[in-house]
Design an enzyme around this catalytic site. Structure first.
Site, short mmCIF file in Angstrom:
data_model
loop_
_atom_site.label_atom_id
_atom_site.label_comp_id
_atom_site.label_asym_id
_atom_site.label_seq_id
_atom_site.Cartn_x
_atom_site.Cartn_y
_atom_site.Cartn_z
N CYS A 128 -4.28 0.90 -2.21
CA CYS A 128 -4.12 -0.36 -1.48
C CYS A 128 -3.03 -1.22 -2.11
O CYS A 128 -2.68 -1.06 -3.28
CB CYS A 128 -5.43 -1.14 -1.50
SG CYS A 128 -6.71 -0.45 -0.43
N ASN B 81 0.85 -1.19 0.00
CA ASN B 81 0.00 0.00 0.00
C ASN B 81 0.89 1.25 0.00
O ASN B 81 1.98 1.26 0.59
CB ASN B 81 -1.01 0.00 1.15
CG ASN B 81 -0.42 -0.20 2.53
OD1 ASN B 81 0.61 -0.84 2.67
ND2 ASN B 81 -1.06 0.35 3.55
N CYS C 159 -11.08 -3.57 -3.19
CA CYS C 159 -10.05 -4.50 -3.68
C CYS C 159 -10.63 -5.86 -4.05
O CYS C 159 -10.09 -6.55 -4.90
CB CYS C 159 -8.92 -4.64 -2.66
SG CYS C 159 -7.87 -3.16 -2.69
N GLU D 289 0.45 5.29 0.66
CA GLU D 289 -0.46 6.35 1.09
C GLU D 289 0.01 7.71 0.60
O GLU D 289 1.09 7.84 0.00
CB GLU D 289 -0.59 6.31 2.62
CG GLU D 289 -1.21 4.98 3.06
CD GLU D 289 -1.49 4.91 4.55
OE1 GLU D 289 -0.97 5.75 5.32
OE2 GLU D 289 -2.23 3.99 4.96
N CYS E 59 -10.24 -4.96 1.36
CA CYS E 59 -11.37 -4.04 1.44
C CYS E 59 -12.34 -4.31 0.29
O CYS E 59 -12.01 -5.03 -0.66
CB CYS E 59 -10.88 -2.59 1.40
SG CYS E 59 -10.33 -2.04 -0.24
N GLU F 204 -3.28 -4.30 -2.96
CA GLU F 204 -3.83 -5.09 -4.07
C GLU F 204 -3.64 -4.33 -5.39
O GLU F 204 -3.28 -4.92 -6.42
CB GLU F 204 -5.32 -5.37 -3.85
CG GLU F 204 -5.61 -6.36 -2.72
CD GLU F 204 -5.68 -5.69 -1.35
OE1 GLU F 204 -5.16 -4.57 -1.19
OE2 GLU F 204 -6.25 -6.30 -0.43
N1 THU Z 1 -5.22 -1.46 2.70
C1 THU Z 1 -4.74 -2.26 1.72
O1 THU Z 1 -3.62 -2.03 1.23
N2 THU Z 1 -5.49 -3.30 1.27
C2 THU Z 1 -6.70 -3.62 1.79
O2 THU Z 1 -7.38 -4.50 1.25
C3 THU Z 1 -7.19 -2.94 3.01
C4 THU Z 1 -6.53 -1.63 3.29
C5 THU Z 1 -4.41 -0.31 3.15
C6 THU Z 1 -4.92 0.99 2.62
C7 THU Z 1 -4.38 1.97 3.62
O3 THU Z 1 -3.08 2.36 3.23
C8 THU Z 1 -4.28 1.16 4.91
O4 THU Z 1 -4.42 -0.21 4.52
C9 THU Z 1 -5.36 1.52 5.92
O5 THU Z 1 -6.61 1.48 5.33
#
Ligand code: THU
Length: 304
Positions: free
Chosen positions: A226, A215, A261, A217, A258, A228
């Site tokens: 994310c 991920n 994703c 940010e 999530c 994924e």
């Molecule tokens: N996140 C993912 O990378 N994949 C997911 O399926 C769930 C959430 C990351 C996004 C963000 O950077 C952090 O987790 C908190 O939401």
């Protein structure tokens, strides 16, 4: 470097190896004896890269191949390897090992066509035909010979497979541990200073190649993405088309992708594609895409 060499090949499950051997000999094939082979597949950027170790030496083989459930054409390069253990260690350190295939092979020859009667560790018995084409061949002769042998050895449609042994082993989970390592590496590299939640994802594509992503940010929060999405981007960029297996790793009781994703994965995966939900120590639970996303939206279905 040598010019790429080409051949026509066909592979099928062998339900009765003794009968197949008898049929090959009866058709005039000549027994060349039994050999042992160990193939180590590395994570190549393009096509496939494998180190083949045999009783009488080792060869590095780089090849591009289009999979199809028909006789196929391959282009490949061969390089003699004097020190296979050292080369394997170097390639493992720089590219990573994807899967190892070990087999006992009885080789027969019929009109320059190689007949392989194989017993593969973890996969059972197989028969493979390989017609090596001389330079300039239009391959029609090779296709004709393979078709004749196929009939003689009774290789039925239901037994013919498009994948190589490596892909078949991968479909049985041979790369899952390696994918867990890649997901962990991605998770450790995640850029997540705002949520402080680090996620790593590893994907295996239809050619057996592994891809991974973290991920990422952003101070403008909605611009983050994310893990994924990162991993899918890597898969598509490397020439992959499908997700055959996924590992999603996060340091929480049980990470689940999530909602967005799940839809992202569903663009490239099938309902029964395994998704391993992992913590840093390994897989905690394995589900399918359909478990995560029942009633998935599918544009093609929607437009029918
Ligand atoms: N996140 C993912 O990378 N994949 C997911 O399926 C769930 C959430 C990351 C996004 C963000 O950077 C952090 O987790 C908190 O939401």
């Amino acid at each position: 470097m040598d010019a790429p060499r080409r051949n026509v090949e066909l592979k099928a499950r062998d339900r009765d190896p003794e009968a197949t051997l008898a049929a090959a000999l009866g058709h005039g094939a000549v027994d060349q004896g039994v050999l042992r082979q160990k193939d180590t597949y590395f994570a190549a950027r393009e096509g496939r890269l494998k180190l083949r170790e045999e009783d009488d030496g080792a060869t590095l083989i780089a090849y591009a191949r289009a999979d199809a459930a028909t006789a196929r054409t391959s282009a490949y390069h061969l390089v003699d390897v004097p020190d296979p253990a050292a080369l394997a260690a170097a390639l493992d350190a720089s590219l990573g090992t994807v899967v190892v295939v070990e087999k006992r092979r009885r080789l027969l020859l019929w009109e320059d066509v190689r007949i392989h009667l194989d017993r593969v560790e973890g996969l059972g018995t197989w028969v493979e035909l390989e017609a090596v084409a001389p330079a300039g061949s239009d391959l029609s002769d090779e296709h004709r010979k393979v078709a004749e042998l196929r009939a003689a050895l009774d290789m039925g449609d239901e037994d013919v497979v498009a994948q190589g042994y490596a892909a078949l082993l991968l479909a049985r989970g041979a790369a899952t541990d390696r994918m867990v390592s890649l997901a962990r590496r991605a998770m450790e590299r995640a850029y997540a200073p705002y949520s402080n939640f680090h996620v790593g994802v590893a994907l295996r594509d239809e050619a057996g190649a592994l891809h991974f992503g973290a991920n990422v940010e952003n101070g403008a929060y909605p611009q983050g993405n994310c893990a994924e999405a990162s991993a899918i981007g890597a898969l598509v960029t490397a020439g992959g088309h499908r997700i055959e297996e996924a590992v999603v790793m996060g340091d929480t009781a049980l990470i689940v992708p999530c909602g967005g994703c799940r839809q992202r994965l569903s663009e490239f995966a099938d309902a029964d594609t395994p998704i391993h939900l992992a913590g840093p120590e390994g897989v905690r639970k394995t589900v399918t895409l359909a478990d995560l996303l029942p009633y998935a939206f599918d544009l093609e279905e929607a437009q029918k």
